[in-house]
Design a protein around this motif. Structure first.
Motif, PDB file in Angstrom:
ATOM      1  N   MET A  18      69.289  52.183  48.780  1.00 24.06           N
ATOM      2  CA  MET A  18      69.725  52.709  47.572  1.00 24.06           C
ATOM      3  C   MET A  18      68.958  52.620  46.430  1.00 24.06           C
ATOM      4  N   VAL A  19      68.240  51.214  46.246  1.00 28.85           N
ATOM      5  CA  VAL A  19      67.604  50.722  44.972  1.00 28.85           C
ATOM      6  C   VAL A  19      66.024  51.854  45.600  1.00 28.85           C
ATOM      7  N   ALA A  20      65.751  52.039  46.835  1.00 28.59           N
ATOM      8  CA  ALA A  20      64.375  52.433  47.068  1.00 28.59           C
ATOM      9  C   ALA A  20      64.117  54.048  46.142  1.00 28.59           C
ATOM     10  N   SER A  21      65.875  55.122  46.724  1.00 29.01           N
ATOM     11  CA  SER A  21      66.107  56.247  45.641  1.00 29.01           C
ATOM     12  C   SER A  21      65.748  56.233  44.925  1.00 29.01           C
ATOM     13  N   ILE A  22      67.093  55.662  44.324  1.00 27.35           N
ATOM     14  CA  ILE A  22      66.673  55.078  42.348  1.00 27.35           C
ATOM     15  C   ILE A  22      65.552  55.494  41.986  1.00 27.35           C
ATOM     16  N   SER A  23      64.406  54.650  42.762  1.00 30.27           N
ATOM     17  CA  SER A  23      62.840  54.181  42.565  1.00 30.27           C
ATOM     18  C   SER A  23      61.715  55.599  42.449  1.00 30.27           C
ATOM     19  N   ASP A  53      62.606  58.873  34.922  1.00 31.69           N
ATOM     20  CA  ASP A  53      63.407  59.385  33.837  1.00 31.69           C
ATOM     21  C   ASP A  53      64.366  57.806  34.086  1.00 31.69           C
ATOM     22  N   VAL A  54      64.099  57.473  33.295  1.00 29.58           N
ATOM     23  CA  VAL A  54      63.690  55.162  32.821  1.00 29.58           C
ATOM     24  C   VAL A  54      65.328  55.158  32.791  1.00 29.58           C
ATOM     25  N   ILE A  55      65.777  56.218  31.511  1.00 30.55           N
ATOM     26  CA  ILE A  55      67.595  56.281  31.425  1.00 30.55           C
ATOM     27  C   ILE A  55      68.522  56.735  32.280  1.00 30.55           C
ATOM     28  N   GLU A  86      68.373  53.662  35.034  1.00 38.92           N
ATOM     29  CA  GLU A  86      69.278  52.833  34.457  1.00 38.92           C
ATOM     30  C   GLU A  86      70.668  52.990  35.313  1.00 38.92           C
ATOM     31  N   ILE A  87      71.188  54.253  34.509  1.00 37.48           N
ATOM     32  CA  ILE A  87      72.722  54.924  34.589  1.00 37.48           C
ATOM     33  C   ILE A  87      72.225  54.673  36.197  1.00 37.48           C
ATOM     34  N   TYR A  88      71.661  54.939  37.468  1.00 38.64           N
ATOM     35  CA  TYR A  88      72.204  54.790  39.013  1.00 38.64           C
ATOM     36  C   TYR A  88      72.730  53.378  39.595  1.00 38.64           C
TER      37      TYR A  88
END
Length: 655
Positions: free
Chosen positions: A392-397, A401-403, A406-408
């Motif tokens: 899941m973190v790999a997808s967020i990476s 967009d940095v904001i 952070e929300i995800y």
């Protein structure tokens, strides 16, 4: 040949912003529109459309022009095709003379492939509706799928007869060449024999965003286990399956209007949802989703909702597509249908209101979707849970967009019951590793010690003064050529004491007349060929019309100079892209001092040419051994220096 009356009617009727709006999502920006470039991969808008001037400019690729130029660039139309496309869009009757056989032969290969594909599309439709076999087999299949006559016609659905060379033989009889039937994949040539690729299949034409037939998908209706259920056209010069989305032609306007695109897997999914009233739907045509396909949607909207079948295995295989969407900076949501259902079957069984309600209640964020799919495999196993979190973190990476990242991360922390700090650390590691791959390894040494790498000193680009000055002259003619201005020239006159002095003389003239006479007096010619062509066309046009209109002029210029001209015209509009005014950066408008601006540019051009002449004569003296000749050249240099001094006085410069 298309009659001039038809061409004139097309240019008078067509609205550039409407035509481009079918392909690119445009947003209002002052009196103009802006959007993402359809010619390059970008995330910041550099594409501008001027409804007033009826021109567009893509600052990222340098392309620009009028409405026809856009269609020729974006859809690879020929000029006549672009005119016909616009005539069809605006219901203008086309008047044209019959093409000769010789003119047909002159069509290039790519165009011939389009013509063959269009013919095949008509052939398959006629076969479906006008032959007994087509009605009994093809039409029956479509009716069993629940497609109405209107839908079958809308999507140009057809049928390929169950005989070896029905299409190929008839196309050849009609004058189409076998090599183009083969290059489009419609015919297969083997051992000096040819036969139809799609024999005995129901046909789904695959269209470009503008509606051109690029290729076909064919579904077999028999239980032949040796034959593929679905067969697509092979890759060709006009069909690249990784860059095409099925249904985009019919869905583009609703996608832009609804600001959302539903993405499904197959042809029938698209057609059934469209028939039900969900018209902003496209399909990747059974292939894995690609970056090019996502960018196609990105031109119309930032929001994608992926619709998955109830098959869990299929959903896991499609998760990679979500990461690709995130990489493009787009917003992605997911909706899954009940077990055993797909968009096709669900749409058939439910009303539009039921479908809309289901989509509203069951669409979820990609993080929740991914968690629900992956957690099924963990079975309270901490190792597997760690793998799910890492996935899941790999997808967020992937999210630029940095904001949003952070929300995800916060959402992932809440769903997976793990601290944000740990997730942010994992995210930093993943993004750091990704960035390190793209960083040069020149600083690495065998011992691992740090090395200081000297930055490369870039050589400054030398400005071509003459090019810039000539470009400014064209700019003035385009923007202010027909404007009447009051000019002041300094004229050499003898005063009462018999001395030559500069005295001002004021007169009124149109800008283009002032420029033309000044350049003619000095016998100045443009060194840039494009500027020379443009200058000639501009002066002629300004002489003939009282009211100069850029949107009319742009339709008369040669295609090769169009990008340069549109960049000049749209240059000042470019400030709007960066939103300078919002940041209280105010650009001085030339309109308040046109006459001074014109005079300065002409004087600077004269001064530059004089300095060039002085340098040229000085070089001649160095290379010459003739004293008499050198004396004459020196006198010329002195005269030119005097002229330069006078021009500098006019420009208020101190020498």
């Amino acid at each position: 040949m298309i009659h001039k009356a038809t061409i004139d009617a097309v240019f008078e009727t067509a609205r550039l912003e409407e035509v481009i709006g079918d392909f690119v999502q445009l947003k209002k920006s002052g009196s103009n529109f802006k959007g993402l470039s359809p010619f390059s991969d970008e995330r910041t808008p550099s594409f501008m459309v001027s409804p007033v001037k009826q021109i567009w400019k893509d600052f990222s690729s340098g392309k620009g022009g009028n409405v026809v130029a856009f269609l020729m660039e974006h859809e690879h139309f020929t000029y006549p095709e672009a005119i016909k496309y616009l005539a069809k869009k605006y219901n203008i009757e086309i008047e044209e003379t019959q093409q000769t056989d010789e003119q047909k032969e002159q069509a290039n290969e790519r165009e011939s492939m389009y013509l063959v594909s269009e013919y095949a599309n008509t052939f398959f439709q006629n076969s479906l509706h006008k032959t007994e076999q087509g009605k009994a087999i093809g039409l029956t299949y479509y009716k069993e799928r629940g497609f109405t006559d209107a839908t079958i016609k809308k999507f140009n659905l057809g049928y390929s007869p169950d005989t070896w060379d029905a299409l190929t033989s008839q196309a050849i009889r009609k004058g189409y060449q076998l090599k183009f039937l083969e290059s489009t994949g419609l015919a297969i040539v083997k051992d000096n024999k040819q036969f139809d690729r799609f024999k005995g299949r129901v046909m789904f034409p695959i269209q470009s965003m503008s509606g051109r037939v690029l290729g076909f998908g064919g579904r077999i209706l028999t239980n032949d286990k040796k034959a593929a259920k679905y067969l697509n056209s092979p890759e060709s010069d006009i069909y690249h399956k990784s860059k095409v989305l099925y249904g985009i032609y019919h869905a583009k306007q609703t996608i832009a209007k609804e600001d959302n695109c539903y993405l499904v897997e197959g042809y029938t999914d698209v057609i059934q949802l469209y028939q039900s009233g969900i018209t902003n739907v496209v399909s990747s045509s059974g292939t894995a989703l690609t970056s090019d396909q996502i960018r196609l949607i990105n031109r119309l909207t930032k929001n994608i909702t992926v619709l998955f079948d109830g098959d869990a295995a299929g959903m896991r295989a499609s998760i990679r597509g979500i990461d690709l969407i995130l990489e493009q900076g787009m917003n992605v949501k997911v909706c899954t249908f009940p077990d055993g259902e797909d968009p096709d079957s669900f749409a058939r069984k439910n009303t539009l209101e039921d479908i809309q309600q289901y989509l509203k209640e069951n669409t979820q964020d990609f993080i929740r979707f991914k968690a629900s799919i992956l957690q099924e495999d963990t079975q309270n196993d901490p190792i597997k849970k760690a793998e799910v979190v890492r996935d899941m973190v790999a997808s967020i990476s992937k999210i630029p967009d940095v904001i949003k990242r952070e929300i995800y991360v916060q959402e992932c922390s809440r769903i997976m019951d793990i601290s944000e700090e740990v997730l942010f650390n994992a995210l930093a590691q993943l993004r750091g590793a990704a960035e390190q791959k793209t960083t040069s390894k020149k600083g690495d040494s065998a011992g691992g010690s740090m090395q200081v790498v000297k930055p490369e000193v870039k050589e400054k680009t030398k400005v071509n003064q003459q090019y810039e000055l000539e470009r400014k002259v064209i700019e003035i003619l385009l923007l202010y050529g027909s404007k009447e201005e009051e000019f002041e020239d300094l004229i050499l006159k003898e005063n009462e004491a018999g001395e030559l002095v500069m005295e001002p003389e004021v007169y009124t003239s149109k800008v283009f007349e002032k420029i033309f006479l000044d350049l003619q007096d000095d016998e100045i010619e443009f060194t840039q060929e494009n500027f020379r062509k443009t200058y000639s066309v501009l002066i002629d046009h300004l002489n003939q019309v009282d009211d100069f209109q850029i949107d009319t002029f742009i339709n008369t210029i040669p295609p090769e100079i169009t990008p340069e001209i549109t960049e000049i015209i749209m240059n000042e509009e470019r400030y709007a892209l960066a939103r300078w005014i919002d940041q209280e950066i105010h650009v001085k408008q030339k309109l308040h001092s046109v006459s001074q601006y014109v005079s300065d540019i002409i004087l600077n051009l004269r001064r530059f040419l004089i300095e060039q002449k002085i340098a040229e004569l000085s070089q001649t003296i160095k290379e010459s051994e003739e004293q008499t000749q050198n004396h004459e050249i020196m006198q010329d240099i002195i005269d030119y220096i005097g002229l330069r001094k006078m021009l500098s006085q006019k420009l208020n410069r101190v020498i």
